[in-house]
Design an enzyme around this catalytic site. Structure first.
Site: not given
Ligand code: NDP
Ligand code: 8X3
Length: 250
Positions: A35, A58-59, A138, A151, A184
């Site tokens: 974004r 995009d990764v 996670s 996932y 989170v």
């Molecule tokens: P958000 O959805 O708030 O953030 C996700 C981030 O990943 C965004 O900045 C998004 O940016 C980026 N992203 C997603 N897809 C792509 C893509 N294809 N290319 C580039 N960037 C990408 O989630 P969180 O901050 O919670 O998640 C961050 C990490 O933490 C993730 O790996 C998630 O699996 C992990 N996690 C989260 C938990 C939770 O409960 N929230 C718990 C455990 C782990 P943009 O859309 O701008 O590309």
């Molecule tokens: C995010 C936490 O429990 O939704 O990774 O998988 S959970």
């Protein structure tokens, strides 16, 4: 000496909060996400505290990832800290009803995207014999829960890659740490439930979930230990959560 950090998924949640705490601590930043508008806003804000550049990719696009990293501005070419954070869950359903596009997204982003970014950055760390990699896994990478199937598989892969990196990079003095959060409160559930705000809100109702800043604070702690200290793996739950499925809700 000032360090440079490369953060994927910096436009939201954990990645954004990490960018903010790093900026306060004067770490030079390379912020990534898809974004553009959010990257621009973040750059404007955090440039008041430190040097910031952004990469919009995009990764999943391995060529764009490699090309943009190879062409970073001169002041940002040396990456000391890589935070592999970009990722999401897409959907929550049984394996027999799973949406194959969701499966592709999770494996392509959470696993292959992490690999593409890592492969583009690690060689400069091995050449210098220094560096720090933090992989955001996670609790889904430690345990499997109902409907979490793909996932969970993607995060088990992150857990395995975290260990693999530590082994393969050991002789290059590169530290590798895995951080594995429970719930989170970020945009994570909005993405998982494809914009269904009610479903997303329910995930965080009736208890105090972890906040993105809690995880960012831990990431900052991990990367600021003395050089001989490598925190291998951290599992972090909200107090109300005992396992992926046991939650003490009001
Ligand atoms: P958000 O959805 O708030 O953030 C996700 C981030 O990943 C965004 O900045 C998004 O940016 C980026 N992203 C997603 N897809 C792509 C893509 N294809 N290319 C580039 N960037 C990408 O989630 P969180 O901050 O919670 O998640 C961050 C990490 O933490 C993730 O790996 C998630 O699996 C992990 N996690 C989260 C938990 C939770 O409960 N929230 C718990 C455990 C782990 P943009 O859309 O701008 O590309
Ligand atoms: C995010 C936490 O429990 O939704 O990774 O998988 S959970």
């Amino acid at each position: 000496m000032k360090q440079t950090a490369f953060i994927t998924g910096a436009t939201s949640g954990i990645g954004k909060a990490t960018a903010e705490i790093f900026a306060k601590n004067k770490i030079r930043l390379i912020l990534c996400g898809r974004r553009a508008e959010r990257l621009k806003e973040l750059q404007e804000e955090l440039s008041k505290l430190t040097e910031v550049t952004t990469l919009q990719f995009d990764v999943r696009d391995r060529y764009d990832v490699a090309d943009q990293i190879a062409n970073l501005p001169i002041d940002f070419k040396q990456i000391d800290i890589l935070i592999n954070n970009a990722g999401n869950a897409h959907g929550l359903s049984t394996i027999q009803e799973g949406n194959i596009d969701d499966w592709d997204a999770m494996l392509d982003i959470n696993v292959k995207g992490l690999l593409y970014v890592s492969r583009a950055i690690i060689p400069q760390m091995t050449t210098r014999n220094s560096g720090f990699i933090v992989n955001i896994g996670s609790i889904a990478g430690k345990e499997v829960y109902p409907n979490g199937n793909v996932y969970c598989a993607s995060k088990h892969a992150v857990n395995a890659l975290n260990k693999a990196m530590r082994i393969d990079l050991n002789k290059h003095n590169i530290r590798v740490s895995g951080i594995h959060p429970g719930a989170v409160e970020t945009e994570f559930s909005e993405v998982r439930f494809k914009g269904d705000a009610q479903k997303a809100e329910n995930v965080y109702k009736g208890y105090k979930a972890l906040q993105a800043e809690d995880i960012a604070d831990i990431i900052h702690f991990v990367i600021t230990r003395p050089y001989h200290v490598n925190i291998e793996d951290l599992v972090v739950y909200p107090t109300a959560q005992a396992s992926p499925t046991i939650m003490n809700k009001n």
